[in-house]
Design a protein around this motif. Structure first.
Motif, PDB file in Angstrom:
ATOM      1  N   ALA A 119       0.832  -1.205   0.000  1.00  0.00           N
ATOM      2  CA  ALA A 119       0.000   0.000   0.000  1.00  0.00           C
ATOM      3  C   ALA A 119       0.865   1.252   0.000  1.00  0.00           C
ATOM      4  CB  ALA A 119      -0.917   0.003   1.211  1.00  0.00           C
ATOM      5  N   ILE A 120       0.432   2.259  -0.738  1.00  0.00           N
ATOM      6  CA  ILE A 120       1.135   3.540  -0.789  1.00  0.00           C
ATOM      7  C   ILE A 120       0.614   4.427   0.337  1.00  0.00           C
ATOM      8  CG2 ILE A 120       1.543   5.629  -2.133  1.00  0.00           C
ATOM      9  CD1 ILE A 120       1.393   3.919  -4.643  1.00  0.00           C
ATOM     10  N   ILE A 121       1.513   4.813   1.235  1.00  0.00           N
ATOM     11  CA  ILE A 121       1.143   5.611   2.390  1.00  0.00           C
ATOM     12  C   ILE A 121       1.413   7.081   2.090  1.00  0.00           C
ATOM     13  CG2 ILE A 121       1.553   6.008   4.847  1.00  0.00           C
ATOM     14  CD1 ILE A 121       0.279   3.303   4.169  1.00  0.00           C
ATOM     15  N   THR A 122       0.443   7.931   2.417  1.00  0.00           N
ATOM     16  CA  THR A 122       0.554   9.355   2.139  1.00  0.00           C
ATOM     17  C   THR A 122       0.725  10.149   3.426  1.00  0.00           C
ATOM     18  OG1 THR A 122      -0.593  11.264   1.195  1.00  0.00           O
ATOM     19  CG2 THR A 122      -1.950   9.569   2.190  1.00  0.00           C
ATOM     20  N   ASN A 123       1.242  11.359   3.295  1.00  0.00           N
ATOM     21  CA  ASN A 123       1.397  12.233   4.469  1.00  0.00           C
ATOM     22  C   ASN A 123       0.222  13.195   4.630  1.00  0.00           C
ATOM     23  OD1 ASN A 123       1.695  14.173   2.488  1.00  0.00           O
ATOM     24  ND2 ASN A 123       3.811  14.661   2.945  1.00  0.00           N
ATOM     25  N   ILE A 124      -0.740  13.152   3.718  1.00  0.00           N
ATOM     26  CA  ILE A 124      -1.849  14.106   3.724  1.00  0.00           C
ATOM     27  C   ILE A 124      -2.646  14.024   5.022  1.00  0.00           C
ATOM     28  CG2 ILE A 124      -4.041  14.726   2.631  1.00  0.00           C
ATOM     29  CD1 ILE A 124      -2.845  13.866  -0.028  1.00  0.00           C
ATOM     30  N   PHE A 125      -2.979  12.825   5.444  1.00  0.00           N
ATOM     31  CA  PHE A 125      -3.828  12.665   6.626  1.00  0.00           C
ATOM     32  C   PHE A 125      -3.030  12.870   7.905  1.00  0.00           C
ATOM     33  CE2 PHE A 125      -5.510  10.085   3.146  1.00  0.00           C
ATOM     34  CZ  PHE A 125      -6.752  10.689   3.007  1.00  0.00           C
ATOM     35  N   PHE A 126      -1.757  12.519   7.880  1.00  0.00           N
ATOM     36  CA  PHE A 126      -0.892  12.774   9.025  1.00  0.00           C
ATOM     37  C   PHE A 126      -0.803  14.269   9.299  1.00  0.00           C
ATOM     38  CE2 PHE A 126       3.686  13.907   9.805  1.00  0.00           C
ATOM     39  CZ  PHE A 126       3.614  13.818  11.183  1.00  0.00           C
ATOM     40  N   LEU A 127      -0.563  15.074   8.251  1.00  0.00           N
ATOM     41  CA  LEU A 127      -0.507  16.520   8.420  1.00  0.00           C
ATOM     42  C   LEU A 127      -1.896  17.087   8.690  1.00  0.00           C
ATOM     43  CD1 LEU A 127       2.036  17.396   5.566  1.00  0.00           C
ATOM     44  CD2 LEU A 127       2.472  17.203   8.027  1.00  0.00           C
ATOM     45  N   GLY A 128      -2.922  16.434   8.152  1.00  0.00           N
ATOM     46  CA  GLY A 128      -4.292  16.860   8.431  1.00  0.00           C
ATOM     47  C   GLY A 128      -4.663  16.699   9.892  1.00  0.00           C
ATOM     48  N   CYS A 129      -3.988  15.795  10.584  1.00  0.00           N
ATOM     49  CA  CYS A 129      -4.237  15.595  12.006  1.00  0.00           C
ATOM     50  C   CYS A 129      -3.852  16.838  12.805  1.00  0.00           C
ATOM     51  CB  CYS A 129      -3.447  14.377  12.494  1.00  0.00           C
ATOM     52  SG  CYS A 129      -3.934  13.786  14.128  1.00  0.00           S
ATOM     53  N   VAL A 130      -2.863  17.590  12.317  1.00  0.00           N
ATOM     54  CA  VAL A 130      -2.494  18.855  12.959  1.00  0.00           C
ATOM     55  C   VAL A 130      -3.670  19.829  12.870  1.00  0.00           C
ATOM     56  CG1 VAL A 130      -0.934  20.845  12.840  1.00  0.00           C
ATOM     57  CG2 VAL A 130      -0.051  18.530  12.497  1.00  0.00           C
ATOM     58  N   PHE A 131      -4.343  19.842  11.725  1.00  0.00           N
ATOM     59  CA  PHE A 131      -5.514  20.703  11.567  1.00  0.00           C
ATOM     60  C   PHE A 131      -6.629  20.285  12.522  1.00  0.00           C
ATOM     61  CE2 PHE A 131      -9.725  21.203   9.576  1.00  0.00           C
ATOM     62  CZ  PHE A 131      -9.808  22.585   9.617  1.00  0.00           C
ATOM     63  N   LEU A 132      -6.860  18.982  12.682  1.00  0.00           N
ATOM     64  CA  LEU A 132      -7.899  18.516  13.602  1.00  0.00           C
ATOM     65  C   LEU A 132      -7.582  18.921  15.035  1.00  0.00           C
ATOM     66  CD1 LEU A 132      -8.652  14.920  12.229  1.00  0.00           C
ATOM     67  CD2 LEU A 132      -9.970  17.021  11.888  1.00  0.00           C
ATOM     68  N   ALA A 133      -6.315  18.841  15.417  1.00  0.00           N
ATOM     69  CA  ALA A 133      -5.923  19.265  16.764  1.00  0.00           C
ATOM     70  C   ALA A 133      -6.170  20.757  16.941  1.00  0.00           C
ATOM     71  CB  ALA A 133      -4.451  18.932  16.998  1.00  0.00           C
ATOM     72  N   PHE A 134      -5.832  21.533  15.927  1.00  0.00           N
ATOM     73  CA  PHE A 134      -6.056  22.982  15.987  1.00  0.00           C
ATOM     74  C   PHE A 134      -7.547  23.288  16.091  1.00  0.00           C
ATOM     75  CE2 PHE A 134      -6.896  27.050  13.896  1.00  0.00           C
ATOM     76  CZ  PHE A 134      -6.063  27.896  14.612  1.00  0.00           C
ATOM     77  N   ALA A 135      -8.362  22.597  15.288  1.00  0.00           N
ATOM     78  CA  ALA A 135      -9.812  22.826  15.316  1.00  0.00           C
ATOM     79  C   ALA A 135     -10.413  22.451  16.666  1.00  0.00           C
ATOM     80  CB  ALA A 135     -10.490  22.025  14.202  1.00  0.00           C
ATOM     81  N   THR A 136      -9.820  21.486  17.344  1.00  0.00           N
ATOM     82  CA  THR A 136     -10.318  21.074  18.655  1.00  0.00           C
ATOM     83  C   THR A 136      -9.966  22.090  19.731  1.00  0.00           C
ATOM     84  OG1 THR A 136     -10.092  18.736  18.043  1.00  0.00           O
ATOM     85  CG2 THR A 136     -10.261  19.236  20.384  1.00  0.00           C
ATOM     86  N   VAL A 151     -15.687  31.323   8.221  1.00  0.00           N
ATOM     87  CA  VAL A 151     -16.181  30.042   8.735  1.00  0.00           C
ATOM     88  C   VAL A 151     -15.363  29.662   9.962  1.00  0.00           C
ATOM     89  CG1 VAL A 151     -16.572  27.593   8.248  1.00  0.00           C
ATOM     90  CG2 VAL A 151     -16.859  29.286   6.429  1.00  0.00           C
ATOM     91  N   LYS A 152     -16.046  29.303  11.024  1.00  0.00           N
ATOM     92  CA  LYS A 152     -15.330  28.857  12.215  1.00  0.00           C
ATOM     93  C   LYS A 152     -14.648  27.526  11.931  1.00  0.00           C
ATOM     94  CE  LYS A 152     -17.995  31.285  15.726  1.00  0.00           C
ATOM     95  NZ  LYS A 152     -18.807  31.155  16.952  1.00  0.00           N
ATOM     96  N   VAL A 153     -13.437  27.397  12.429  1.00  0.00           N
ATOM     97  CA  VAL A 153     -12.615  26.245  12.088  1.00  0.00           C
ATOM     98  C   VAL A 153     -13.210  24.945  12.616  1.00  0.00           C
ATOM     99  CG1 VAL A 153     -11.117  26.312  14.122  1.00  0.00           C
ATOM    100  CG2 VAL A 153     -10.204  25.525  11.931  1.00  0.00           C
ATOM    101  N   LYS A 154     -14.061  25.015  13.638  1.00  0.00           N
ATOM    102  CA  LYS A 154     -14.655  23.780  14.164  1.00  0.00           C
ATOM    103  C   LYS A 154     -15.548  23.108  13.129  1.00  0.00           C
ATOM    104  CE  LYS A 154     -18.644  25.949  16.478  1.00  0.00           C
ATOM    105  NZ  LYS A 154     -19.354  26.091  17.783  1.00  0.00           N
ATOM    106  N   TRP A 155     -16.225  23.904  12.294  1.00  0.00           N
ATOM    107  CA  TRP A 155     -17.088  23.306  11.268  1.00  0.00           C
ATOM    108  C   TRP A 155     -16.239  22.663  10.172  1.00  0.00           C
ATOM    109  CZ3 TRP A 155     -21.105  22.811  13.811  1.00  0.00           C
ATOM    110  CH2 TRP A 155     -21.653  23.842  14.580  1.00  0.00           C
ATOM    111  N   LEU A 156     -15.127  23.279   9.849  1.00  0.00           N
ATOM    112  CA  LEU A 156     -14.212  22.670   8.883  1.00  0.00           C
ATOM    113  C   LEU A 156     -13.615  21.391   9.463  1.00  0.00           C
ATOM    114  CD1 LEU A 156     -12.360  25.867   7.587  1.00  0.00           C
ATOM    115  CD2 LEU A 156     -14.276  24.645   6.525  1.00  0.00           C
TER     116      LEU A 156
END
Length: 257
Positions: A119-136, A151-156
């Motif tokens: 399987a080809i592993i990408t960094n997109i979701f790993f870096l996206g986890c930083v966004f989820l932490a920020f939104a939280t 738009v409030k970041v929580k909705w994103l």
């Protein structure tokens, strides 16, 4: 003291300050190599068989160099927003906790490459986890979509979670494994808070329900006719000084002891 605090007390001096800058720097290096033609995307991608069977150990790091786009304008805004989020997390958590968050996400993502070596592993979701932490942690921070719509970041954040869940069931094996790693890392740092928040909400709902139940109960009930203050708010009640029972004004003077 939780586990992370204990680790910070022992290894806090190892933390790399301004880690976000180094993450952006790694991607800028990838952008330079790709745009100059010195490398192609397949040189960077991570897959377990390439590491184990072919001995291409650089892929354990090179997959972090893959940019989401090569458009200079979008790269500028992507890096700016990523720096803003990473810097905010480091200020809120401290350098060690932010370092640990990134390290755990990286190790979980790399581990997925060996769960399914093809399987080809990408960094997109790993870096996206930083966004989820920020939104939280900063749910009311506003971003302007298309530079116009606030738009409030929580909705994103919720939209991001929804897209992750959709891809978790419909994506290719590499995408699904990358999402599992990202969500696993997120829950590792925020799962306890969500669980405690869920329990607190259940207690609040139970308290509200009990309060409403008490409010619905009659305070005064006539011992003769059974009318209550809930039945008719205009009815007045008295308590007999002899028997101590409650009676409406109609029966307070003609009851038997």
């Amino acid at each position: 003291m939780d586990l992370i605090s204990k680790l910070e007390k022992r290894f806090g001096s190892w933390a790399i300050p301004n880690l976000t800058i180094y993450l952006i720097g790694i991607q800028l290096l990838g952008v330079a190599l790709l745009m100059s033609g010195r490398a192609v995307l397949t040189d960077f991608i991570l897959y377990g068989s390439g590491v184990v069977d072919l001995g291409q150990w650089w892929r354990l790091l090179s997959f972090m160099m893959i940019p989401k786009t090569l458009s200079p304008i979008w790269l500028f805004f992507a890096f700016y927003i990523f720096y803003l989020m990473g810097n905010a997390l480091e200020e809120r958590w401290g350098a060690f906790r932010f370092n640990l968050f990134v390290l755990c996400g990286y190790l979980l993502t790399v581990a997925m490459a060996f769960v399914n070596p093809g399987a080809i592993i990408t960094n997109i979701f790993f870096l996206g986890c930083v966004f989820l932490a920020f939104a939280t942690l900063f749910p009311h921070f506003e971003l302007r979509l298309f530079f116009i719509l606030p738009v409030k970041v929580k909705w994103l954040g919720w939209l991001t979670i929804a897209s992750y869940l959709i891809l978790l069931f419909s994506g290719d094996p590499g995408t699904r494994l990358s999402i599992v790693a990202a969500l696993g890392n997120y829950l590792l740092f925020f799962g306890k808070a969500f669980f405690n928040g869920f329990k607190a909400e259940k207690r609040r709902q139970s308290f509200v329900a009990e309060t409403r139940k008490v409010e619905r109960q009659a305070l005064h009930v006539c011992a003769t006719c059974g009318v209550t203050d809930q039945d008719d708010a205009s009815v007045h009640f008295r308590y007999c000084s002899t028997c101590g029972k409650c009676f409406c004004t109609e029966h307070i003077g003609n009851h038997n002891h």
